[in-house]
Design an enzyme around this catalytic site. Structure first.
Site, PDB file in Angstrom:
ATOM      1  N   GLY A  42      28.496  22.027  20.121  1.00  0.00           N
ATOM      2  CA  GLY A  42      29.426  20.917  20.174  1.00  0.00           C
ATOM      3  C   GLY A  42      29.462  20.301  21.552  1.00  0.00           C
ATOM      4  O   GLY A  42      28.558  20.495  22.377  1.00  0.00           O
ATOM      5  N   LYS A  62      32.772  31.118  19.081  1.00  0.00           N
ATOM      6  CA  LYS A  62      32.582  29.904  19.876  1.00  0.00           C
ATOM      7  C   LYS A  62      32.671  30.267  21.352  1.00  0.00           C
ATOM      8  O   LYS A  62      33.664  30.831  21.804  1.00  0.00           O
ATOM      9  CB  LYS A  62      33.639  28.854  19.531  1.00  0.00           C
ATOM     10  CG  LYS A  62      33.408  27.520  20.246  1.00  0.00           C
ATOM     11  CD  LYS A  62      34.338  26.432  19.711  1.00  0.00           C
ATOM     12  CE  LYS A  62      34.048  25.100  20.366  1.00  0.00           C
ATOM     13  NZ  LYS A  62      34.899  24.007  19.809  1.00  0.00           N
ATOM     14  N   ASP A 157      41.794  13.712  15.328  1.00  0.00           N
ATOM     15  CA  ASP A 157      40.380  13.492  15.005  1.00  0.00           C
ATOM     16  C   ASP A 157      40.099  13.926  13.563  1.00  0.00           C
ATOM     17  O   ASP A 157      39.150  14.662  13.295  1.00  0.00           O
ATOM     18  CB  ASP A 157      39.490  14.257  15.982  1.00  0.00           C
ATOM     19  CG  ASP A 157      38.081  13.671  16.095  1.00  0.00           C
ATOM     20  OD1 ASP A 157      37.907  12.471  15.786  1.00  0.00           O
ATOM     21  OD2 ASP A 157      37.162  14.410  16.477  1.00  0.00           O
TER      22      ASP A 157
END
Length: 470
Positions: A42, A62, A157
């Site tokens: 990302g 992550k 978002d």
């Protein structure tokens, strides 16, 4: 060189390649989890599949990218994402298992591993969604947002690529990426732009007040849900342009067209989408709960949406138009965008005038469908009419004014079954005919491409050359 030396050399070269890409090698420990495979990257972190070292529980980990791990701004955002996820407990929001740092002090968090696809991929495969799917997917997304809003958090978002549809049964939906989520507490001293000078968020879904950097509340998420609803119902975003400044202008100044202008839909759904996308937030729904009530009423309520009974299957013929760009035109300049828009607008108008249902419209495709009668003679007559319409459309597009040489248009015809909801304006909800990727040719077509099912039983005067289906 011995076999052991060769193996060691291969391992070294493999590790070097991973390091060059900024990826961690399999076997790296992240707290109690062993990394197994790189999944995705990302804006500031990479995600790996992993297993718990003792229990074997599967997870996704992550890890903050090394290149930005020393940026206080990025560290703050990463920490905020973790805080947000831990603060909200909801089945449609991903669960956090562990938060810690690697040996090199980069922060990471382990979360539940999801199998399935994003809503973005689902829409691309289906083109536009049946109303029951729209309601079934919106319910968990709005429930997750309701929990976030109740906890004082705005997502900011909400888009199709941040919604994940798990492959497990019954279908589970997860709202992802709270990386730019904003706490509802005032932040008078905060700066609105990111370190790269960009607005936080996605311009194609942002509410006017979010674009302008003014005070925001949960209604920016409702605006984004209106954009999402439009895409699910129509198959394309309400505003289409590859120019960011023009996209921003449209969200600030233009009202979107009602979805029913593009596809046959009840006017009640138009009202829901347009109210979500009101420029003034006071005119939008006040909460996701209010939005869901209105959406359920517009679609027909939960009883009609969750029915497992499939829509009736009916024979139909389709004219499919696909716009392709030549010469490596990866960057769309104004001239290219203008010509693509001209092709799509001309095609929509021509097919609508010829009596086709515009079953799918995207940024580079138009699929028009005409249901076929049961009489064999009438059925052949309708297929011939569709071939004639395709030939006329192709001729019109070849002769269009100011055509850009980089734009090529495939025009294809195919007959197969569709799922259709009967009514004065039948709604095409699925079926094999809708999956043009399975029957349209992969390369450029010159003239009109017609499959054997479209030309079966017709005379040789048909204006298209039958080509075997792949």
């Amino acid at each position: 060189m011995t076999d052991d030396d060769e193996a060691e050399t291969r391992t070294f070269l493999y590790s070097e390649r991973l390091a060059a890409r900024g990826e961690l090698p399999p076997g790296t420990l992240a707290g109690e989890y062993i990394l197994e495979e790189f999944i995705a990257r990302g804006g500031c972190g990479a995600v790996y599949s992993a297993r718990h070292s003792r229990s074997g529980r599967r997870a996704a980990v992550k890890v903050l990218n090394e290149a930005v791990a020393h940026s206080p701004r990025v560290l703050e955002r990463f920490a905020r994402e973790i805080e947000v996820l831990r603060r909200i407990s909801h089945p449609s929001i991903i669960e956090i298992y562990e938060v810690d740092k690697l040996d090199d002090h980069r922060p990471f968090y382990a979360m539940e591993r999801l199998e399935g696809q994003t809503l973005d991929a689902f829409i691309r495969a289906e083109t536009r969604l049946a109303l029951r799917d729209v309601l079934e997917l919106m319910e968990p997304v709005c429930a997750a947002l309701g929990a976030a809003h109740a906890a004082g958090i705005i997502h900011r978002d909400v888009k199709a690529s941040n919604i994940f549809i798990c492959s497990s049964q019954p279908r589970t939906v997860k709202l992802l990426d709270f990386g730019i989520a904003k706490m509802l507490a005032p932040e008078e001293s905060s700066t609105w732009l990111t370190t790269a000078g960009r607005m936080p968020g996605t311009p194609s879904i942002m509410a006017p007040e979010q674009i302008l950097g003014g005070p925001i509340d949960a209604r920016v998420d409702i605006y984004a849900l209106g954009v999402l609803l439009h895409r699910m119902l129509v198959g394309r975003l309400p505003f289409h342009t590859h120019d960011t400044d023009e996209m921003v202008r449209k969200h600030l100044e233009e009202m979107p067209l009602p979805p029913s202008v593009r596809v046959p839909l009840p006017p009640e759904l138009d009202a829901v989408v347009l109210r979500c996308m009101e420029k003034q937030r006071e005119r939008r729904y006040s909460s996701v709960e209010e939005l869901m009530r209105a959406l359920g009423e517009a679609i027909g309520g939960p009883s009609s949406s969750v029915s497992s009974r499939p829509e009736p299957r009916m024979p139909a013929v389709a004219v499919y138009l696909e716009v392709r760009t030549r010469g490596g035109a990866d960057e769309l300049d104004d001239a290219l965008v203008a010509d693509i828009g001209q092709v799509l607008d001309l095609s929509e108008a021509q097919l609508a005038r010829a009596g086709f249902i515009l079953a799918s419209i995207t940024g580079n495709e138009v699929l028009g469908v005409r249901l076929l009668p049961s009489s064999a003679i009438e059925e052949r007559r309708e297929r011939r009419a569709a071939l004639d319409a395709a030939a006329a459309l192709h001729e019109m597009l070849v002769q269009r004014p100011d055509a850009d040489a980089r734009v090529h248009v495939n025009v294809c015809v195919h007959a197969d079954e569709v799922q259709a909801r009967p009514g004065p304006q039948p709604e095409i909800t699925g079926g094999a005919l809708m999956n043009a990727g399975q029957w349209a040719p992969p390369g450029e077509v010159h003239g009109v491409f017609a499959t054997p099912s479209a030309t079966a039983g017709l005379t040789s005067s048909t204006p298209a050359d039958p080509t075997p289906v792949r």
